[in-house]
Design a protein around this motif. Structure first.
Motif, PDB file in Angstrom:
ATOM      1  N   GLY A  22       0.827  -1.208   0.000  1.00 34.85           N
ATOM      2  CA  GLY A  22       0.000   0.000   0.000  1.00 34.85           C
ATOM      3  C   GLY A  22       0.857   1.251   0.000  1.00 34.85           C
ATOM      4  N   SER A  23       2.009   1.175   0.679  1.00 36.24           N
ATOM      5  CA  SER A  23       2.946   2.295   0.657  1.00 36.24           C
ATOM      6  C   SER A  23       3.501   2.498  -0.745  1.00 36.24           C
ATOM      7  N   ALA A  24       3.897   1.394  -1.358  1.00 38.58           N
ATOM      8  CA  ALA A  24       4.510   1.507  -2.683  1.00 38.58           C
ATOM      9  C   ALA A  24       3.499   1.977  -3.733  1.00 38.58           C
ATOM     10  N   ILE A  25       2.309   1.395  -3.692  1.00 37.85           N
ATOM     11  CA  ILE A  25       1.293   1.764  -4.688  1.00 37.85           C
ATOM     12  C   ILE A  25       0.663   3.083  -4.275  1.00 37.85           C
ATOM     13  N   GLY A  26       0.786   4.090  -5.126  1.00 33.76           N
ATOM     14  CA  GLY A  26       0.237   5.388  -4.761  1.00 33.76           C
ATOM     15  C   GLY A  26       0.189   6.304  -5.962  1.00 33.76           C
ATOM     16  N   LEU A  27       0.247   7.601  -5.686  1.00 34.81           N
ATOM     17  CA  LEU A  27       0.212   8.563  -6.781  1.00 34.81           C
ATOM     18  C   LEU A  27       1.335   8.287  -7.773  1.00 34.81           C
ATOM     19  N   GLY A  28       2.439   7.748  -7.271  1.00 36.57           N
ATOM     20  CA  GLY A  28       3.562   7.427  -8.145  1.00 36.57           C
ATOM     21  C   GLY A  28       3.148   6.473  -9.259  1.00 36.57           C
ATOM     22  N   ASN A  29       2.318   5.503  -8.912  1.00 36.14           N
ATOM     23  CA  ASN A  29       1.904   4.505  -9.907  1.00 36.14           C
ATOM     24  C   ASN A  29       0.865   5.056 -10.870  1.00 36.14           C
ATOM     25  N   ILE A  30       0.037   5.967 -10.382  1.00 36.18           N
ATOM     26  CA  ILE A  30      -1.057   6.451 -11.218  1.00 36.18           C
ATOM     27  C   ILE A  30      -0.649   7.750 -11.908  1.00 36.18           C
ATOM     28  N   TYR A 104       3.984  17.992  -0.049  1.00 31.15           N
ATOM     29  CA  TYR A 104       3.350  18.250  -1.350  1.00 31.15           C
ATOM     30  C   TYR A 104       2.530  17.060  -1.828  1.00 31.15           C
ATOM     31  N   TYR A 105       2.905  15.864  -1.376  1.00 33.11           N
ATOM     32  CA  TYR A 105       2.112  14.680  -1.704  1.00 33.11           C
ATOM     33  C   TYR A 105       0.683  14.875  -1.194  1.00 33.11           C
ATOM     34  N   ILE A 106       0.567  15.430   0.014  1.00 32.00           N
ATOM     35  CA  ILE A 106      -0.752  15.619   0.603  1.00 32.00           C
ATOM     36  C   ILE A 106      -1.497  16.781  -0.058  1.00 32.00           C
ATOM     37  N   PHE A 223      12.672   4.268  -7.832  1.00 29.59           N
ATOM     38  CA  PHE A 223      12.899   4.614  -6.426  1.00 29.59           C
ATOM     39  C   PHE A 223      11.640   5.168  -5.787  1.00 29.59           C
ATOM     40  N   PHE A 224      10.991   6.077  -6.481  1.00 27.33           N
ATOM     41  CA  PHE A 224       9.794   6.695  -5.912  1.00 27.33           C
ATOM     42  C   PHE A 224       8.686   5.662  -5.758  1.00 27.33           C
ATOM     43  N   SER A 225       8.497   4.883  -6.810  1.00 25.16           N
ATOM     44  CA  SER A 225       7.386   3.949  -6.827  1.00 25.16           C
ATOM     45  C   SER A 225       7.523   2.866  -5.761  1.00 25.16           C
ATOM     46  N   LEU A 226       8.744   2.394  -5.558  1.00 27.82           N
ATOM     47  CA  LEU A 226       8.937   1.348  -4.548  1.00 27.82           C
ATOM     48  C   LEU A 226       9.116   1.922  -3.143  1.00 27.82           C
ATOM     49  N   SER A 227       8.908   3.230  -2.986  1.00 24.48           N
ATOM     50  CA  SER A 227       9.058   3.885  -1.671  1.00 24.48           C
ATOM     51  C   SER A 227      10.450   3.711  -1.086  1.00 24.48           C
ATOM     52  N   LEU A 228      11.476   3.818  -1.939  1.00 26.45           N
ATOM     53  CA  LEU A 228      12.844   3.678  -1.445  1.00 26.45           C
ATOM     54  C   LEU A 228      13.465   5.050  -1.235  1.00 26.45           C
ATOM     55  N   GLY A 229      14.485   5.107  -0.400  1.00 26.30           N
ATOM     56  CA  GLY A 229      15.250   6.345  -0.259  1.00 26.30           C
ATOM     57  C   GLY A 229      14.693   7.326   0.760  1.00 26.30           C
ATOM     58  N   LEU A 230      13.606   6.981   1.444  1.00 25.00           N
ATOM     59  CA  LEU A 230      13.092   7.868   2.482  1.00 25.00           C
ATOM     60  C   LEU A 230      12.918   7.146   3.811  1.00 25.00           C
ATOM     61  N   GLY A 231      13.410   5.938   3.894  1.00 22.66           N
ATOM     62  CA  GLY A 231      13.301   5.219   5.156  1.00 22.66           C
ATOM     63  C   GLY A 231      11.940   4.588   5.410  1.00 22.66           C
ATOM     64  N   THR A 232      11.052   4.690   4.438  1.00 24.03           N
ATOM     65  CA  THR A 232       9.708   4.145   4.627  1.00 24.03           C
ATOM     66  C   THR A 232       9.724   2.642   4.855  1.00 24.03           C
ATOM     67  N   MET A 233      10.400   1.935   3.954  1.00 26.41           N
ATOM     68  CA  MET A 233      10.406   0.477   4.035  1.00 26.41           C
ATOM     69  C   MET A 233      11.136   0.009   5.290  1.00 26.41           C
ATOM     70  N   ILE A 324       0.553   7.776   4.624  1.00 23.91           N
ATOM     71  CA  ILE A 324       0.775   7.352   6.016  1.00 23.91           C
ATOM     72  C   ILE A 324       2.169   6.736   6.171  1.00 23.91           C
ATOM     73  N   SER A 325       2.640   6.065   5.131  1.00 23.06           N
ATOM     74  CA  SER A 325       3.953   5.427   5.257  1.00 23.06           C
ATOM     75  C   SER A 325       5.075   6.458   5.208  1.00 23.06           C
ATOM     76  N   ILE A 326       4.876   7.514   4.391  1.00 26.03           N
ATOM     77  CA  ILE A 326       5.917   8.557   4.349  1.00 26.03           C
ATOM     78  C   ILE A 326       6.002   9.233   5.716  1.00 26.03           C
ATOM     79  N   ILE A 327       4.833   9.467   6.350  1.00 23.63           N
ATOM     80  CA  ILE A 327       4.827  10.145   7.649  1.00 23.63           C
ATOM     81  C   ILE A 327       5.338   9.216   8.750  1.00 23.63           C
TER      82      ILE A 327
HETATM   83  N1  TRP Z   1       5.645   4.954  -3.434  1.00 19.61           N
HETATM   84  C1  TRP Z   1       4.585   5.886  -3.246  1.00 19.61           C
HETATM   85  C2  TRP Z   1       3.926   6.162  -4.583  1.00 19.61           C
HETATM   86  O1  TRP Z   1       4.240   5.546  -5.555  1.00 19.61           O
HETATM   87  C3  TRP Z   1       5.007   7.171  -2.595  1.00 19.61           C
HETATM   88  C4  TRP Z   1       5.926   6.955  -1.466  1.00 19.61           C
HETATM   89  C5  TRP Z   1       5.642   6.416  -0.253  1.00 19.61           C
HETATM   90  C6  TRP Z   1       7.317   7.209  -1.466  1.00 19.61           C
HETATM   91  N2  TRP Z   1       6.761   6.330   0.501  1.00 19.61           N
HETATM   92  C7  TRP Z   1       7.804   6.804  -0.218  1.00 19.61           C
HETATM   93  C8  TRP Z   1       8.160   7.737  -2.414  1.00 19.61           C
HETATM   94  C9  TRP Z   1       9.154   6.896   0.045  1.00 19.61           C
HETATM   95  C10 TRP Z   1       9.510   7.837  -2.132  1.00 19.61           C
HETATM   96  C11 TRP Z   1      10.005   7.396  -0.934  1.00 19.61           C
HETATM   97  O2  TRP Z   1       3.075   6.986  -4.669  1.00 19.61           O
END
Ligand code: TRP
Length: 509
Positions: A22-30, A104-106, A223-233, A324-327
C-alpha cells in the motif's frame, strides 16, 4: 525509549505485505508513471524501467527491509547501528526530505479529493472542456485548504495506534484500489481504439532507449514507486519479527507494486488513445491525471460521473496508504531517538507538515500585483518535486548502498538475510550493492547535474529535461534566481536540521 524488545509488531504477515505494498502503490503509480511513460515515449520507457527494477529497485528493497527488520529501528537507528554516525546523519537528511515530500504529496491528494467531490457536481456540465476549468477552480478555491487539513487529519487517525490502525486501514483500502483499477482497465481496453494505447506503451522503441534522460527518469521512477530512499520500508520492516523472510517480502512487495503500475499504465494509455488525446511533451505531471485522463472519462459512452468519481477515489485511497507510510518514517525515527510518545511525535510532525502542505496549496489562491500567483505555486511544487524526485532519493540510495556495502559489510547483511529466507542470495548480491548500484546511480546523477547546468548538451545529443513553469520549460540559464534560492534554503535547512539531530546529546548507544 522504545527498544527492540517491546516494539510493536505487525498482527500478521499479510498485514505487513498489505501495508508495504500500500505504501509503494500510490500517486507514483497512477500520476507519475503515466506522465513519465508519456514524456519519455511509451515503449522507450518500459525497458529501462524494468532494468532499473531488477538492477536497482529489488536489491535496494532487500537492503532497506533487511536493516529495519534486523535492527528493529527506523532508518536513523538502523543506520547508526550498522554504519555509525555517518549513516545516521544521512538517514536524518533523508527523513527531512520525507517530510517535504509528505507535504506536497498531501497537497496533491487534497486536489484529488476536491476533484472527487466535484465529479458529482457540474464537472462535465459544459462537456469535456470543463474539466480543465474545474481543476483551475479547485486550485484557486479556499476549500483546498480545508481539504488539505482534512487529509492530514485522516493520516493522523490512521497512524494513531501505529501498526494496529495502519493494518486495519490497508486491509480495506489495498484490495479496494485493486478492484477500482481492474475495473478501469477493463473499461479502458474495451473502448474503441483503447487497445492502441497498450501497443504504444509496450512496443519497444530501441531508438528512444539511447537517450540518457529515459534512464534517469526510469531510475527515479523506480525509487519513488517502490518507496525507497526515504526510510519508509525500513520503518515498516522494523515492526517485523526478526526471523521474517526478507527476500520473499521484498519480492512480493516489488511484484505487487510493479504489476499495479503496469495495469495503471494500460488504463491511462487506453483512455488517452481511445480519445486520441496527445498531452504533448510539456503536459505538467499533474495535468495528466487531474485533467487529461478525466477529460477522456467525460467522453465515455455511459456512467461518466460514476467512473470519474471512482477514478479520483482511487487516487485518494491509493495516496492515503502511501502518505501514512511517508509520515510513519520520521515519526518512528523520532520515537526511536527521543523516546517520545506516539501522540506527541505525531502531533509535532503533523503541525510542521500540515503547515507545509498548506503553503504548497496557498500560492494558487493568492494574487501578486493583481496577477494570479498560481504559476508560482505550481512551479514551487514542481520545483521541490524535481529536486526530491530527481536527486534526493537517488543520492540517499547511493549513500545507503555505499555505507551498507563497504562500511557495514554487505556479506554480513546477506548472511543474516539468508539465515531466514527460502531463496538464498548469492555472492553476486554483494557486488551488486557494493559496486553496481552506487556506480549506476552516480552516473545518472552526473548526467542530471550536467543537464541542469544548461549543458543541455546539444553537442552530446542529449535533450535537456529541465522542469516546467506553467507550460514553458526552464533550464538552468533561463531561470530566475527565485527557485535557486528556494532550493538552497531547503538544502541548508535540511543540512542544519540533520546535523543538530545527529549531534543531539541523548544519543542512544
Ligand atoms: N511509493 C509511493 C507512490 O508511488 C510514494 C511513497 C511512499 C514514497 N513512501 C515513499 C516515495 C518513500 C519515495 C520514498 O506513490
Amino acid at each position: 525509549m522504545s527498544t527492540g524488545a517491546n516494539r510493536a509488531i505487525w498482527g500478521s504477515k499479510i498485514g505487513f505485505v498489505l501495508a508495504a505494498s500500500g505504501s509503494a502503490i500510490g500517486l507514483g503509480n497512477i500520476v507519475f508513471f503515466g506522465a513519465n511513460a508519456y514524456r519519455y515515449g511509451g515503449g522507450a520507457f518500459y525497458l529501462p524501467y524494468l532494468t532499473a527494477l531488477l538492477v536497482l529497485g529489488l536489491p535496494m528493497m532487500i537492503v532497506e527491509l533487511a536493516i529495519g527488520q534486523q535492527e528493529r529501528r527506523a532508518l536513523p537507528g538502523a543506520m547508526r547501528r550498522t554504519c555509525g554516525k555517518t549513516g545516521e546523519f544521512f538517514a536524518w537528511w533523508s527523513l527531512l526530505n520525507a517530510t517535504i515530500i509528505a507535504m506536497y504529496y498531501i497537497t496533491i491528494l487534497a486536489w484529488s479529493a476536491s476533484m472527487m467531490f466535484k465529479s458529482f457536481g457540474p464537472l462535465f456540465a459544459d462537456g469535456a472542456a470543463s474539466v480543465g476549468s474545474t481543476f483551475g477552480g479547485v486550485l484557486t478555491s479556499w476549500m483546498t485548504v480545508v481539504f488539505t487539513i482534512g487529509i492530514w487529519a485522516l493520516n493522523v487517525l490512521f497512524l494513531s495506534k501505529g501498526t494496529r490502525t495502519i493494518e486495519a486501514v490497508v486491509k480495506l483500502f489495498v484490495p479496494l484500489m485493486w478492484v477500482f483499477m481492474l475495473m478501469l482497465v477493463v473499461r479502458g481496453l474495451t473502448l474503441d481504439g483503447g487497445f492502441d494505447g497498450l501497443l504504444y506503451l509496450f512496443t519497444p522503441d530501441f531508438e528512444g532507449i539511447k537517450s540518457p534522460g529515459v534512464w534517469q527518469g526510469a531510475c527515479s521512477q523506480i525509487f519513488f514507486s517502490l518507496s525507497l530512499g526515504l526510510g519508509t520500508m525500513t520503518a515498516y520492516a522494523s515492526y517485523l519479527p526478526k526471523k521474517s523472510d526478507t527476500v520473499t517480502n521484498a519480492g512480493m512487495v516489488s511484484f505487487l507494486n510493479c504489476s499495479f503500475e503496469f495495469i495503471a499504465g494500460v488504463a491511462i494509455f487506453s483512455i488517452l488513445f481511445a480519445f486520441s488525446m496527445h498531452p504533448g511533451q510539456d503536459t505538467g505531471t499533474l495535468g495528466m491525471s487531474l485533467v487529461v485522463v478525466p477529460t477522456g472519462i467525460a467522453q465515455f459512452p455511459a456512467m461518466q460521473t460514476l467512473i470519474a468519481f471512482a477514478f479520483f477515489l482511487l487516487m485518494v485511497v491509493a495516496g492515503l496508504t502511501s502518505s501514512i507510510s511517508i509520515i510513519e518514517s520520521p515519526v518512528a525515527a523520532l520515537q526511536d531517538k527521543f523516546g517520545w510518545s506516539r501522540r506527541k511525535t505525531l502531533a509535532l510532525v503533523t503541525i510542521f507538515g500540515a503547515a507545509g502542505s498548506v503553503a504548497f496549496a496557498l500560492p494558487q489562491m493568492l494574487t501578486i500585483n493583481d496577477q494570479p500567483a498560481q504559476p508560482l505555486g505550481i512551479s514551487l511544487l514542481e520545483l521541490f518535486d524535481h529536486w526530491a524526485f530527481g536527486y534526493s532519493l537517488l543520492v540517499v540510495g547511493m549513500v545507503e548502498a555505499i555505507l551498507i556495502g563497504h562500511i557495514y559489510g554487505i556479506k554480513k547483511l546477506r548472511e543474516k538475510i539468508n539465515a531466514h529466507s527460502r531463496v538464498k542470495l548469492g555472492a553476486w548480491f554483494d557486488f551488486q550493492i557494493k559496486w553496481v548500484v552506487p556506480v549506476l546511480l552516480g552516473i545518472v546523477l552526473l548526467f542530471n547535474i550536467a543537464e541542469e547546468c544548461g549543458l543541455t548538451i546539444e553537442a552530446l545529443g542529449i535533450s535537456g529535461r529541465g522542469f516546467y513553469i506553467g507550460d514553458s520549460k526552464q533550464t538552468f540559464d533561463g531561470l530566475s534566481a527565485m527557485p535557486i534560492v528556494v532550493f538552497l534554503t531547503w538544502f541548508l535547512i535540511t543540512l542544519v536540521g540533520a546535523l543538530s539531530i545527529t549531534a543531539h546529546k541523548g544519543a542512544q548507544k
